[in-house]
Design an enzyme around this catalytic site. Sequence first.
Site, short mmCIF file in Angstrom:
data_model
loop_
_atom_site.label_atom_id
_atom_site.label_comp_id
_atom_site.label_asym_id
_atom_site.label_seq_id
_atom_site.Cartn_x
_atom_site.Cartn_y
_atom_site.Cartn_z
N ASP A 34 49.64 43.35 102.76
CA ASP A 34 50.80 43.99 103.43
C ASP A 34 50.68 44.17 104.95
O ASP A 34 51.09 45.22 105.47
CB ASP A 34 51.06 45.36 102.78
N GLU A 82 54.74 43.88 100.57
CA GLU A 82 55.44 44.86 99.73
C GLU A 82 56.92 44.84 100.10
O GLU A 82 57.26 44.85 101.29
CB GLU A 82 54.88 46.27 99.95
N LYS A 139 55.40 41.58 96.36
CA LYS A 139 55.13 42.58 95.31
C LYS A 139 56.06 43.79 95.47
O LYS A 139 56.26 44.28 96.58
CB LYS A 139 53.66 43.01 95.36
N VAL A 167 46.49 46.88 104.78
CA VAL A 167 46.95 48.26 104.90
C VAL A 167 47.79 48.66 103.69
O VAL A 167 48.41 47.83 103.07
CB VAL A 167 47.79 48.45 106.18
N CYS A 172 47.89 50.66 99.18
CA CYS A 172 47.99 49.33 98.56
C CYS A 172 46.66 48.60 98.44
O CYS A 172 46.44 47.84 97.50
CB CYS A 172 49.03 48.51 99.30
N GLN A 212 28.95 55.71 93.31
CA GLN A 212 28.55 55.57 91.90
C GLN A 212 28.13 54.13 91.57
O GLN A 212 28.56 53.55 90.57
CB GLN A 212 29.68 56.00 90.97
C1 C5J Z 1 50.99 50.07 101.56
C2 C5J Z 1 52.36 52.03 101.58
N1 C5J Z 1 51.06 48.77 101.80
N2 C5J Z 1 51.46 52.74 102.25
N3 C5J Z 1 52.15 50.72 101.33
O1 C5J Z 1 49.94 50.66 101.58
O2 C5J Z 1 53.38 52.54 101.18
#
Ligand code: C5J
Length: 230
Positions: A34, A82, A139, A167, A172, A212
């Site tokens: 994204d 996204e 997506k 990001v 995401c 972990q």
């Molecule tokens: C992503 C969001 N790409 N923060 N989307 O992390 O809404």
Amino acid sequence: MSTATSHASSSVLVDAEPQPLAIDVGRTALVIIDMQRDFLEPGGFGETLGNKVSLLDAAVKPIAALLEAARKVGMLIVHTREGHRPDMSDAPKAKVERGEPHLRIGAKGPMGRILIRGEAGHDIVPKLYPKDGEVIIDKPGKGAFYATDLGAILQHQHIENLIVCGVTTEVCVHTTVREANDRGFKCIVPGDCCASYFPEFHEVGLRMIKAQGGIFGWVSDSTRLVKALS
Ligand code: C5J
């Protein structure tokens, strides 16, 4: 799209936490999550949610270096975006109905309709723009596997390891790493190639992945990954 059979098969050792990881480059994909104008530039989705979007700029240069190294070794490259269909039939009401009505997903902003496919804001930032033949996954959700053909593509390309960056770290990127981990992929997350509007979430998000014994995967950085690939 390049095919896994065309990728040179070579094992490299990546310095990472909680421990170094050996990966077969031909069975590894770089998944860039994204890196869209809607998240990184003023007037997009990120800003409408009240975030300081310039915080995400830090990831661009390290991702560009990693992308160049991955392209050089012929690694499978996947870019995700996204967003939603223009008729928003794939956008859950619960996701859309947040924030001020004139700033919501589908509303008209300076880069077109917010988080809508085909609009300027939905596109990937110029510095990381996909090259012909690289995979682009559109997506509707936070995770890159949800309601997409990413799983099928990775399976057909015989991919076992993912380098996941982009990001935002805790949204995401994290959701995708968790989805991938449950599907049996080994995930390496280069920390400097990820960013968040909340620096503390970024830090903790990375710590959660490698805690972990690497409960979700491995954490490294662009310098160590570029070195391993070259
Ligand atoms: C992503 C969001 N790409 N923060 N989307 O992390 O809404």
